[in-house]
Design an enzyme around this catalytic site. Structure first.
Site, PDB file in Angstrom:
ATOM      1  N   LEU A  66       0.833  -1.192   0.000  1.00  0.00           N
ATOM      2  CA  LEU A  66       0.000   0.000   0.000  1.00  0.00           C
ATOM      3  C   LEU A  66       0.874   1.251   0.000  1.00  0.00           C
ATOM      4  O   LEU A  66       2.084   1.172   0.263  1.00  0.00           O
ATOM      5  CB  LEU A  66      -0.925  -0.045   1.215  1.00  0.00           C
ATOM      6  CG  LEU A  66      -1.893  -1.251   1.173  1.00  0.00           C
ATOM      7  CD1 LEU A  66      -2.455  -1.566   2.554  1.00  0.00           C
ATOM      8  CD2 LEU A  66      -3.014  -0.984   0.188  1.00  0.00           C
ATOM      9  N   LYS A 171      14.892  -0.824   4.227  1.00  0.00           N
ATOM     10  CA  LYS A 171      14.279  -0.144   3.083  1.00  0.00           C
ATOM     11  C   LYS A 171      14.415   1.371   3.215  1.00  0.00           C
ATOM     12  O   LYS A 171      14.681   2.070   2.236  1.00  0.00           O
ATOM     13  CB  LYS A 171      12.801  -0.535   2.976  1.00  0.00           C
ATOM     14  CG  LYS A 171      12.066   0.125   1.801  1.00  0.00           C
ATOM     15  CD  LYS A 171      12.666  -0.282   0.461  1.00  0.00           C
ATOM     16  CE  LYS A 171      12.078   0.507  -0.714  1.00  0.00           C
ATOM     17  NZ  LYS A 171      10.728   0.093  -1.070  1.00  0.00           N
TER      18      LYS A 171
END
Length: 284
Positions: A66, A171
């Protein structure tokens, strides 16, 4: 055959879901305000449900990717969604979000006996289309082993990097570097133009020199040709750099902080373009 639910069919999610189908998994998706990805997947054999809850009820493994923490929380922390998970189901949560947010979600899911992998990806839309993403997984080894075949349908490299939260931590670091490298590549193109250096020669020579980077090799042509069709949107890169800067509570991050200001300044005009459009703020 694993039954796989997929939530989040954007620029990355759609090709990832298509690769799940290509590997023979039973794919479940939900109707959405954008019908095109749903139609594309249904034509390839996906089963379409009227709601996310319907997807989850019919899935042994649920993949979610998302835009931000907000959408992740809005969708996945709904009581109806949590109650829809099968016993022994696994959530592979691939949103590029903050470590704190995925840790909080994991804590809630643990209370309900739902296993979670924190598994953001790198590789862009090209990597998603080719099934060649890099996955940075945080969670239990046994959980990763159980869904490794599903992840392998989407990824070339899979790393178990620590506990839940570690995936999004790495990340964030990756995105911090990518954002800075894109700015540096834009500056290289700007200086090359001023010095009348051919861009193809610049790419070839620097590509074999110490100044090389993935961004230089893969985004220089887009910058030169002003091709900014969104692969990874500038808005999302700004969000990811913000996460990195916010997480660096005691770290000195001068380059990341400067990059954040540049992406913020470019966001209003170019936020929906590929993040290579940051070059428009640099190259005159």
């Amino acid at each position: 055959m694993k039954k796989v639910g997929f939530v989040g069919l954007g620029a990355m999610g759609l090709p990832m879901a298509e690769n799940i189908l290509k590997q023979g998994f039973e794919l479940h998706v939900a109707q959405h305000r954008n019908p095109e990805p749903i139609r594309a997947l249904e034509s390839q054999g996906a089963q379409v449900h009227s709601s996310v809850e319907g997807v989850i009820r019919n899935s042994e493994v649920v993949i979610s990717i998302l835009p931000t923490d907000k959408e992740m929380n809005d969708v996945l922390l709904s009581d109806d969604v949590i109650d829809s998970f099968q016993k022994n189901a696994i959530l592979i949560e691939m949103t590029s979000g903050s470590p704190d947010a995925i840790k909080k979600l994991h804590a809630v899911y643990q209370e309900h006996g739902i296993r979670v992998l924190d598994a953001p990806v790198s590789g862009g839309t090209v990597g998603a289309e080719n099934g060649a993403l890099t996955v940075m997984a945080g969670g239990e080894t046994l959980t990763l082993n159980e869904v490794e075949d599903v992840i392998d349908a989407m990824a070339k490299n899979v790393y178990l990097v620590g506990e839940v939260g570690a995936g999004n931590a790495i990340k964030a670091i990756n995105q911090m570097l990518a954002s800075i490298h894109m700015i540096a590549t834009s500056e290289a193109v700007s200086l090359a133009r001023e010095l009348e250096v051919d861009s193809a020669m610049l790419k070839e020579v620097i590509g074999n020199s110490s100044g090389a980077s993935w961004m230089l090799m893969n985004k220089l042509d887009s910058i030169v040709n002003k091709q900014f069709e969104p692969g990874f949107k500038l808005n999302l890169m700004k969000k990811d750099v913000q996460i990195a800067v916010d997480e660096g509570r005691t770290s000195v991050l001068p380059l990341a902080s400067l990059a954040l200001q540049l992406y913020k300044s470019a966001q209003k005009e170019n936020g929906e373009l590929d993040f290579a459009a940051i070059s428009k703020s640099i190259i005159r």
